[in-house]
Design a protein around this motif. Structure first.
Motif, mmCIF file in Angstrom:
data_model
loop_
_atom_site.group_PDB
_atom_site.id
_atom_site.type_symbol
_atom_site.label_atom_id
_atom_site.label_comp_id
_atom_site.label_asym_id
_atom_site.label_seq_id
_atom_site.Cartn_x
_atom_site.Cartn_y
_atom_site.Cartn_z
ATOM 1 N N ARG A 17 0.825 -1.216 0.000
ATOM 2 C CA ARG A 17 0.000 0.000 0.000
ATOM 3 C C ARG A 17 0.855 1.260 0.000
ATOM 4 O O ARG A 17 0.457 2.288 -0.529
ATOM 5 C CB ARG A 17 -0.926 0.006 1.202
ATOM 6 N N GLU A 18 2.049 1.182 0.572
ATOM 7 C CA GLU A 18 2.977 2.312 0.568
ATOM 8 C C GLU A 18 3.724 2.427 -0.765
ATOM 9 O O GLU A 18 4.413 3.405 -0.998
ATOM 10 C CB GLU A 18 4.000 2.167 1.701
ATOM 11 N N GLY A 19 3.630 1.408 -1.618
ATOM 12 C CA GLY A 19 4.278 1.458 -2.921
ATOM 13 C C GLY A 19 5.689 0.911 -2.933
ATOM 14 O O GLY A 19 6.481 1.242 -3.809
ATOM 15 N N ARG A 20 6.037 0.052 -1.989
ATOM 16 C CA ARG A 20 7.401 -0.481 -1.887
ATOM 17 C C ARG A 20 7.500 -1.857 -2.543
ATOM 18 O O ARG A 20 7.841 -2.839 -1.902
ATOM 19 C CB ARG A 20 7.808 -0.564 -0.422
ATOM 20 N N VAL A 21 7.180 -1.918 -3.832
ATOM 21 C CA VAL A 21 7.160 -3.184 -4.561
ATOM 22 C C VAL A 21 7.984 -3.048 -5.836
ATOM 23 O O VAL A 21 7.968 -2.006 -6.479
ATOM 24 C CB VAL A 21 5.711 -3.570 -4.947
ATOM 25 N N ASN A 22 8.696 -4.123 -6.186
ATOM 26 C CA ASN A 22 9.429 -4.157 -7.449
ATOM 27 C C ASN A 22 9.199 -5.520 -8.096
ATOM 28 O O ASN A 22 9.591 -6.548 -7.554
ATOM 29 C CB ASN A 22 10.917 -3.917 -7.211
ATOM 30 N N LEU A 23 8.548 -5.521 -9.253
ATOM 31 C CA LEU A 23 8.267 -6.759 -9.984
ATOM 32 C C LEU A 23 9.273 -7.022 -11.099
ATOM 33 O O LEU A 23 9.162 -8.018 -11.797
ATOM 34 C CB LEU A 23 6.867 -6.682 -10.621
ATOM 35 N N LYS A 24 10.228 -6.151 -11.272
ATOM 36 C CA LYS A 24 11.085 -6.162 -12.455
ATOM 37 C C LYS A 24 11.794 -7.498 -12.698
ATOM 38 O O LYS A 24 11.744 -8.027 -13.794
ATOM 39 C CB LYS A 24 12.108 -5.037 -12.330
ATOM 40 N N ASP A 25 12.462 -8.044 -11.719
ATOM 41 C CA ASP A 25 13.253 -9.262 -11.916
ATOM 42 C C ASP A 25 12.545 -10.516 -11.410
ATOM 43 O O ASP A 25 13.161 -11.567 -11.276
ATOM 44 C CB ASP A 25 14.601 -9.126 -11.211
ATOM 45 N N ASN B 111 11.711 -13.934 -6.243
ATOM 46 C CA ASN B 111 12.506 -12.731 -6.457
ATOM 47 C C ASN B 111 11.661 -11.459 -6.588
ATOM 48 O O ASN B 111 12.124 -10.478 -7.144
ATOM 49 C CB ASN B 111 13.414 -12.902 -7.686
ATOM 50 N N MET B 112 10.421 -11.477 -6.097
ATOM 51 C CA MET B 112 9.617 -10.262 -6.063
ATOM 52 C C MET B 112 10.008 -9.498 -4.804
ATOM 53 O O MET B 112 9.948 -10.030 -3.702
ATOM 54 C CB MET B 112 8.118 -10.578 -6.037
ATOM 55 N N HIS B 113 10.429 -8.257 -4.976
ATOM 56 C CA HIS B 113 10.973 -7.484 -3.873
ATOM 57 C C HIS B 113 9.884 -6.626 -3.237
ATOM 58 O O HIS B 113 9.324 -5.744 -3.880
ATOM 59 C CB HIS B 113 12.114 -6.591 -4.385
ATOM 60 N N ILE B 114 9.577 -6.908 -1.962
ATOM 61 C CA ILE B 114 8.668 -6.076 -1.177
ATOM 62 C C ILE B 114 9.456 -5.606 0.040
ATOM 63 O O ILE B 114 9.780 -6.393 0.923
ATOM 64 C CB ILE B 114 7.410 -6.848 -0.730
ATOM 65 N N SER B 115 9.786 -4.324 0.072
ATOM 66 C CA SER B 115 10.550 -3.768 1.186
ATOM 67 C C SER B 115 9.685 -3.706 2.427
ATOM 68 O O SER B 115 8.480 -3.520 2.346
ATOM 69 C CB SER B 115 11.025 -2.352 0.853
ATOM 70 N N TYR B 116 10.317 -3.836 3.582
ATOM 71 C CA TYR B 116 9.567 -3.730 4.826
ATOM 72 C C TYR B 116 9.517 -2.265 5.266
ATOM 73 O O TYR B 116 10.344 -1.453 4.876
ATOM 74 C CB TYR B 116 10.166 -4.607 5.918
ATOM 75 N N LEU B 117 8.528 -1.955 6.063
ATOM 76 C CA LEU B 117 8.391 -0.607 6.604
ATOM 77 C C LEU B 117 9.305 -0.420 7.808
ATOM 78 O O LEU B 117 9.654 -1.386 8.489
ATOM 79 C CB LEU B 117 6.938 -0.361 7.035
ATOM 80 N N GLU B 118 9.678 0.822 8.072
ATOM 81 C CA GLU B 118 10.520 1.102 9.234
ATOM 82 C C GLU B 118 9.766 0.847 10.531
ATOM 83 O O GLU B 118 10.363 0.598 11.564
ATOM 84 C CB GLU B 118 11.025 2.550 9.202
ATOM 85 N N GLU C 34 11.679 -11.763 4.982
ATOM 86 C CA GLU C 34 12.724 -11.594 3.983
ATOM 87 C C GLU C 34 12.112 -10.890 2.775
ATOM 88 O O GLU C 34 11.015 -11.230 2.325
ATOM 89 C CB GLU C 34 13.283 -12.955 3.573
ATOM 90 N N GLU C 35 12.804 -9.901 2.235
ATOM 91 C CA GLU C 35 12.232 -9.051 1.191
ATOM 92 C C GLU C 35 11.989 -9.779 -0.122
ATOM 93 O O GLU C 35 11.062 -9.455 -0.853
ATOM 94 C CB GLU C 35 13.122 -7.835 0.969
ATOM 95 N N THR C 36 12.805 -10.751 -0.462
ATOM 96 C CA THR C 36 12.644 -11.461 -1.736
ATOM 97 C C THR C 36 12.281 -12.924 -1.530
ATOM 98 O O THR C 36 12.604 -13.775 -2.351
ATOM 99 C CB THR C 36 13.940 -11.377 -2.575
#
Length: 156
Positions: free
Chosen positions: A42-50, A64-71, A80-82
């Motif tokens: 929802r915060e937009g911390r997603v990367n589908l590229k690789d 390998n879908m990258h979802i960053s965690y919130l602080e 784990e992010e990936t």
């Protein structure tokens, strides 16, 4: 107090998939996420590229879908992010995908991550066939010609 405005139209596209593959057939799949991952999306911390999709023991996973965690997420609960995330599909759909991947040499790629009307995170996946270098060049040439013609019409 002012209400926090929600961005209802959250979609994250994998533009690289459209550039590298011919899209044949698409499916909508649910995705198994943790609570902090949903907040990150929802915060937009997603990367589908690789990212890519594999069928492992009759289950479909996006890898390998990258979802960053919130602080604000506690250190003990940070996933784990990936990490591999399980996709939720019907058995017939999984069998159909498995048959296409094994026989025809077709790959499965994620196209788009979004929230549907019921507020569930969905991943649009597709069967795809790889493009050759000359196909990619032709697509880029066609896209630039289209852009130039639209700009000429606009300026005329």
């Amino acid at each position: 107090m002012a209400k926090k405005e929600k961005n209802i139209n959250l979609t994250f596209k994998n533009k690289k998939a459209y550039h590298d593959y011919f899209i044949l057939e698409s499916f909508e799949a649910g995705i198994e996420l943790l609570g902090s991952e949903v907040k990150s999306i929802r915060e937009g911390r997603v990367n589908l590229k690789d990212s890519y999709i594999r069928i492992i023991k009759n289950e479909v996973f996006v890898l390998n879908m990258h979802i960053s965690y919130l602080e604000t997420t506690h250190a003990m609960y940070r996933p784990e992010e990936t990490r591999p995330r399980k996709l939720l599909l019907h058995r017939k759909q999984i069998d159909k995908l498995f048959e296409k991947v094994t026989k025809d040499g077709i790959t499965i790629v994620p196209l788009k991550l979004y929230f549907n009307a019921k507020n569930f995170a969905k991943l649009q996946i597709a069967t795809a066939q790889g493009k050759k270098l000359y196909d990619k060049r032709a697509d880029l040439k066609e896209k630039s010609l289209k852009r130039e013609s639209e700009q000429a019409i606009k300026n005329w």
